[in-house]
Scaffold this active site. Structure first.
Site, PDB file in Angstrom:
ATOM      1  N   TYR A 111      54.457  89.551  61.955  1.00 14.94           N
ATOM      2  CA  TYR A 111      53.666  88.529  62.620  1.00 14.94           C
ATOM      3  C   TYR A 111      52.259  88.435  62.026  1.00 14.94           C
ATOM      4  O   TYR A 111      51.714  89.421  61.533  1.00 14.94           O
ATOM      5  CB  TYR A 111      53.545  88.816  64.112  1.00 14.94           C
ATOM      6  CG  TYR A 111      54.860  88.854  64.852  1.00 14.94           C
ATOM      7  CD1 TYR A 111      55.754  87.779  64.791  1.00 14.94           C
ATOM      8  CD2 TYR A 111      55.231  89.955  65.608  1.00 14.94           C
ATOM      9  CE1 TYR A 111      56.963  87.805  65.461  1.00 14.94           C
ATOM     10  CE2 TYR A 111      56.438  89.990  66.301  1.00 14.94           C
ATOM     11  CZ  TYR A 111      57.304  88.919  66.222  1.00 14.94           C
ATOM     12  OH  TYR A 111      58.503  88.953  66.888  1.00 14.94           O
ATOM     13  N   SER A 112      51.697  87.227  62.097  1.00 15.00           N
ATOM     14  CA  SER A 112      50.303  86.992  61.755  1.00 15.00           C
ATOM     15  C   SER A 112      49.959  87.530  60.363  1.00 15.00           C
ATOM     16  O   SER A 112      50.512  87.071  59.370  1.00 15.00           O
ATOM     17  CB  SER A 112      49.408  87.622  62.829  1.00 15.00           C
ATOM     18  OG  SER A 112      48.133  87.044  62.814  1.00 15.00           O
ATOM     19  N   ALA A 113      49.032  88.500  60.266  1.00 14.90           N
ATOM     20  CA  ALA A 113      48.639  89.030  58.960  1.00 14.90           C
ATOM     21  C   ALA A 113      49.828  89.636  58.223  1.00 14.90           C
ATOM     22  O   ALA A 113      49.910  89.574  56.996  1.00 14.90           O
ATOM     23  CB  ALA A 113      47.539  90.071  59.129  1.00 14.90           C
TER      24      ALA A 113
END
Length: 346
Positions: free
Chosen positions: A123-125
């Protein structure tokens, strides 16, 4: 991904961390990647992601962009490695450093094949890192996405008041006191922080759009949502579903046939040539019983030569009489091995 802000640490805690760090430098040099017999470097990217390596990263199951960069760089320089596999299970991490790492991975694809697998979360980064690889695969329960940026401000002024504590801040420069946790956020501070979040969000959208070959609007339309399984593949955030049949203590990963074929790491022609060469070497060394062992363990031709040379040297010392070369052809032996392996799996 979130914007990193300074964290207040009690003085005693800071002293203990500094002391431990200076006495235990080994924690700063732990390597997470493993090279399996097929020339695949498996790089572990687990837990919360940070920019720099710290003393307790391994204990807290955190990974730094600094460490990931070093390990990929080592794998790129290692001539025995053909493919780099990013084994990811992370909720994301700080903004600082992730864009530089993502660009480094994206550019490194020109040197060696880099594949990412969400095992189980990216997720995300963590997705920014995964998307920089040539392809992304998920397990059946994996999740990816959360393409967004978040920042938070803790207003603990009410708590301070209940504790009978009052902070007085002396500063120069009207914006120097922005985001002070001991005071309510001002409208100017909120507007400034929102602009920075928006700027980083646009950078994130552009990064994913480039890496995945999708439009910025397509990425924006995900609204930082989480996507699982076939849905992630359907919208273009991943390339396929895989089954990890084994992840052993050394981080060796065996994937299903569909993914293996797609990665081209088991090129049939190359594999057949290597198997026939292993059979030839074992027959010449008069140790045909080693054929199946070598194939099952994924031993390379070079490694097999070393093992057989050692065996021959040992047997020569003992003046052992070697058995005769079996009459089976290389093709027949390969078929026997294949049938044995098929019978032992479901």
């Amino acid at each position: 991904m979130w914007i990193n802000k300074p964290i207040m640490v009690e003085r005693r805690s800071f002293e203990l961390l500094s002391l431990y760090n200076s006495k235990q430098p080994i924690f700063k040099n732990l390597k997470h990647f493993h090279i399996n017999p097929k020339g695949i470097a498996i790089i572990r990217i687990y837990g919360v992601l940070t920019k720099k390596t710290e003393a307790f990263d391994h204990i807290l199951d955190m990974t730094s962009y600094e460490n990931i960069h070093e390990e990929i760089e080592s794998a790129l320089e290692d001539k025995s490695i053909e493919t780099i596999l990013l084994d990811i299970d992370s909720p994301g991490g700080e903004v600082n450093g992730v864009f530089d790492l993502a660009d480094f991975i994206y550019e490194s694809r020109a040197k060696k094949r880099i594949i990412a697998i969400a095992n189980d979360d990216a997720y995300s980064a963590a997705y920014a890192i995964a998307s920089s690889a040539e392809k992304i695969f998920l397990t059946r329960t994996s999740g990816i996405g959360s393409i967004g940026v978040i920042a938070s401000h803790i207003d603990q002024s009410g708590f301070d008041e209940k504790q009978g504590i009052k902070y007085t801040t002396i500063f120069a420069g009207s914006r120097k006191n922005d985001l002070n946790p001991h005071e309510p956020m001002t409208s100017e501070s909120l507007e400034s922080l929102q602009k920075e979040v928006g700027r980083l969000y646009e950078m994130f959208l552009q990064l994913i759009a480039r890496n995945r070959g999708l439009s910025i609007e397509k990425i924006r339309s995900t609204e930082a949502g989480l996507y699982f399984g076939e849905k992630a593949v359907e919208i273009g955030l991943a390339d396929g579903i895989t089954i990890l049949s084994s992840i052993n203590k050394n981080r060796s990963i065996t994937m299903n046939e569909q993914t293996t074929n797609d990665l081209e790491t088991d090129n049939l022609t190359k594999y057949r040539t290597e198997v026939l060469e292993l059979i030839r070497l074992c027959n010449l060394s008069k140790v045909p019983e080693k054929i199946e062992e070598f194939i099952e363990q994924g031993v390379s031709v070079e490694q097999a030569r070393e093992v057989l040379m050692e065996l021959l040297a040992e047997r020569t010392k003992k003046t052992e009489i070697l058995s005769a070369i079996p009459q089976n052809s290389g093709e027949e032996l390969m078929m026997q091995v294949a049938k044995a392996r098929a019978q032992s799996s479901i």
